[in-house]
Design a protein around this motif. Structure first.
Motif, mmCIF file in Angstrom:
data_model
loop_
_atom_site.group_PDB
_atom_site.id
_atom_site.type_symbol
_atom_site.label_atom_id
_atom_site.label_comp_id
_atom_site.label_asym_id
_atom_site.label_seq_id
_atom_site.Cartn_x
_atom_site.Cartn_y
_atom_site.Cartn_z
ATOM 1 N N GLY A 24 0.793 -1.260 -0.169
ATOM 2 C CA GLY A 24 -0.074 -0.044 -0.057
ATOM 3 C C GLY A 24 0.730 1.137 0.047
ATOM 4 N N VAL A 25 0.206 2.447 -0.062
ATOM 5 C CA VAL A 25 0.729 3.787 -0.029
ATOM 6 C C VAL A 25 0.061 4.550 0.882
ATOM 7 C CG1 VAL A 25 1.454 3.510 -2.396
ATOM 8 C CG2 VAL A 25 -0.926 4.575 -1.855
ATOM 9 N N TYR A 26 0.744 5.835 1.277
ATOM 10 C CA TYR A 26 0.065 6.509 2.177
ATOM 11 C C TYR A 26 -0.678 7.569 1.233
ATOM 12 C CZ TYR A 26 3.820 9.880 1.514
ATOM 13 O OH TYR A 26 4.815 10.738 0.667
ATOM 14 N N GLY A 27 -1.795 8.324 1.909
ATOM 15 C CA GLY A 27 -2.567 9.035 1.570
ATOM 16 C C GLY A 27 -2.524 10.633 2.148
ATOM 17 N N ASN A 28 -3.381 11.534 1.783
ATOM 18 C CA ASN A 28 -2.997 12.942 2.224
ATOM 19 C C ASN A 28 -3.678 12.982 3.688
ATOM 20 O OD1 ASN A 28 -5.697 12.561 0.738
ATOM 21 N ND2 ASN A 28 -6.001 14.413 1.602
ATOM 22 N N THR A 29 -4.343 11.999 4.127
ATOM 23 C CA THR A 29 -4.691 12.152 5.839
ATOM 24 C C THR A 29 -4.268 11.123 6.879
ATOM 25 O OG1 THR A 29 -6.532 10.586 5.393
ATOM 26 C CG2 THR A 29 -7.256 12.801 4.946
ATOM 27 N N ASP A 30 -3.092 10.424 6.035
ATOM 28 C CA ASP A 30 -2.211 9.442 7.032
ATOM 29 C C ASP A 30 -1.283 10.321 7.745
ATOM 30 O OD1 ASP A 30 -3.794 6.975 6.161
ATOM 31 O OD2 ASP A 30 -2.634 6.849 4.360
ATOM 32 N N ASN A 31 -1.165 9.539 8.996
ATOM 33 C CA ASN A 31 -0.323 10.281 9.924
ATOM 34 C C ASN A 31 1.100 9.853 9.885
ATOM 35 O OD1 ASN A 31 0.025 7.583 10.975
ATOM 36 N ND2 ASN A 31 -1.570 7.817 12.182
ATOM 37 N N VAL A 32 2.023 10.605 10.629
ATOM 38 C CA VAL A 32 3.581 10.487 10.238
ATOM 39 C C VAL A 32 3.982 8.783 10.477
ATOM 40 C CG1 VAL A 32 5.700 10.874 11.603
ATOM 41 C CG2 VAL A 32 4.001 12.655 11.322
ATOM 42 N N GLU A 33 3.193 8.245 11.255
ATOM 43 C CA GLU A 33 3.464 6.691 11.582
ATOM 44 C C GLU A 33 3.310 5.798 10.389
ATOM 45 O OE1 GLU A 33 2.706 3.653 15.394
ATOM 46 O OE2 GLU A 33 0.933 5.116 14.794
ATOM 47 N N LEU A 34 2.282 6.058 9.752
ATOM 48 C CA LEU A 34 2.093 5.428 8.486
ATOM 49 C C LEU A 34 3.043 5.830 7.260
ATOM 50 C CD1 LEU A 34 -1.889 5.392 8.524
ATOM 51 C CD2 LEU A 34 -0.368 3.219 8.219
ATOM 52 N N ARG A 35 3.121 7.126 7.348
ATOM 53 C CA ARG A 35 4.208 7.718 6.279
ATOM 54 C C ARG A 35 5.636 7.515 6.522
ATOM 55 N NH1 ARG A 35 2.168 12.986 3.595
ATOM 56 N NH2 ARG A 35 0.244 12.936 4.012
ATOM 57 N N ALA A 36 5.705 6.856 7.536
ATOM 58 C CA ALA A 36 7.345 6.159 7.793
ATOM 59 C C ALA A 36 7.299 4.816 7.220
ATOM 60 C CB ALA A 36 7.539 6.249 9.476
ATOM 61 N N ILE A 37 6.293 4.105 7.337
ATOM 62 C CA ILE A 37 6.374 2.688 6.668
ATOM 63 C C ILE A 37 5.818 2.456 5.301
ATOM 64 C CG2 ILE A 37 6.238 1.584 8.926
ATOM 65 C CD1 ILE A 37 3.458 1.043 8.502
ATOM 66 N N LEU A 38 5.141 3.468 4.929
ATOM 67 C CA LEU A 38 4.484 3.300 3.470
ATOM 68 C C LEU A 38 5.194 4.499 2.444
ATOM 69 C CD1 LEU A 38 0.847 3.103 4.388
ATOM 70 C CD2 LEU A 38 2.397 1.068 3.708
ATOM 71 N N LYS A 39 5.140 4.229 1.278
ATOM 72 C CA LYS A 39 5.680 5.163 0.087
ATOM 73 C C LYS A 39 4.524 5.939 -0.326
ATOM 74 C CE LYS A 39 9.621 2.471 -0.949
ATOM 75 N NZ LYS A 39 10.269 1.769 -2.037
ATOM 76 N N GLU A 40 4.783 6.889 -1.185
ATOM 77 C CA GLU A 40 3.595 7.957 -1.892
ATOM 78 C C GLU A 40 3.339 7.058 -2.919
ATOM 79 O OE1 GLU A 40 2.992 12.460 -3.428
ATOM 80 O OE2 GLU A 40 4.971 11.625 -2.962
ATOM 81 N N LYS A 41 3.904 6.410 -3.610
ATOM 82 C CA LYS A 41 3.667 5.453 -4.794
ATOM 83 C C LYS A 41 4.372 4.243 -4.842
ATOM 84 C CE LYS A 41 6.441 7.626 -8.438
ATOM 85 N NZ LYS A 41 6.460 8.233 -9.864
ATOM 86 N N ILE A 42 3.873 3.046 -5.422
ATOM 87 C CA ILE A 42 4.703 2.018 -5.559
ATOM 88 C C ILE A 42 4.496 1.484 -6.700
ATOM 89 C CG2 ILE A 42 5.206 1.500 -2.952
ATOM 90 C CD1 ILE A 42 2.517 -0.670 -3.444
ATOM 91 N N LEU A 43 5.363 0.472 -7.168
ATOM 92 C CA LEU A 43 5.194 -0.308 -8.516
ATOM 93 C C LEU A 43 5.385 -1.637 -8.189
ATOM 94 C CD1 LEU A 43 5.020 -0.108 -11.626
ATOM 95 C CD2 LEU A 43 7.357 0.060 -11.776
ATOM 96 N N LEU A 44 4.155 -2.464 -8.470
ATOM 97 C CA LEU A 44 4.043 -3.814 -8.210
ATOM 98 C C LEU A 44 4.193 -4.563 -9.578
ATOM 99 C CD1 LEU A 44 1.124 -3.828 -5.824
ATOM 100 C CD2 LEU A 44 3.283 -3.998 -5.090
ATOM 101 N N GLU A 45 5.114 -5.627 -9.359
ATOM 102 C CA GLU A 45 5.180 -6.537 -10.408
ATOM 103 C C GLU A 45 4.376 -7.748 -9.910
ATOM 104 O OE1 GLU A 45 7.995 -8.271 -13.848
ATOM 105 O OE2 GLU A 45 8.260 -6.354 -12.970
#
Length: 165
Positions: A55-76
């Motif tokens: 997953g990715v983080y969104g605009n309402t996600d907190n610092v804790e989520l932003r620390a473990i998730l990226k703004e965008k990802i590419l899955l294969e």
């Protein structure tokens, strides 16, 4: 391969629990993809107990989520390239921002969220998919999430339902 697609769960603000119809569909899924606005690390941890999570983080996600998730990802997945982004930002539409996030990447599909509006369409040979929201339908007639079946092709479908119970 069966993948559950979520976005804009906004938990616990919009719901204290995941809807029953969603929990039923999670049974036996191989992967969960969340396109942002989880709003709590607790949901991330709960989903990880049910299936692998990307997953990715969104605009309402907190610092804790932003620390473990990226703004965008590419899955294969099985040879298919799938971009995942929330789609928030300034200017343009959510859809256009999501497309631009993967410009010149060569993706087969883009999963995005933010607008809470379910979308399934093609754009220049790329599948665009927004699952909507299972907990905050806003002006939509139904709550929704997505299912992706990966065989020799990508088959995206929405699951629409009336109650978030």
């Amino acid at each position: 391969m069966r993948i559950l697609i979520l976005s804009d769960t906004h938990m616990p603000k919009k719901s204290k629990q995941l809807p029953g119809v969603l929990l039923n569909e999670m049974d036996g899924c191989d992967l969960i993809i969340h396109a942002g606005d989880w709003q709590s690390i607790e949901l991330y941890e709960k989903l990880k107990k049910l299936a692998p999570v990307e997953g990715v983080y969104g605009n309402t996600d907190n610092v804790e989520l932003r620390a473990i998730l990226k703004e965008k990802i590419l899955l294969e997945i099985k040879g298919f390239k799938i971009g995942v982004v929330h789609g928030h930002g300034k200017g343009k539409t959510t859809e256009k921002r999501s497309i631009e996030a993967f410009i010149n990447v060569g993706v087969d599909a883009i999963i995005f969220g933010h607008s809470h509006i379910p979308v399934k369409k093609f754009h220049n040979g790329i599948i665009l998919f927004n699952p909507g929201s299972p907990t905050d339908k806003r002006r939509m007639p139904n709550y929704s999430f997505g299912i992706l079946e990966v065989t020799d092709k990508l088959i995206f479908n929405h699951v629409f339902f009336h109650s978030k119970e």
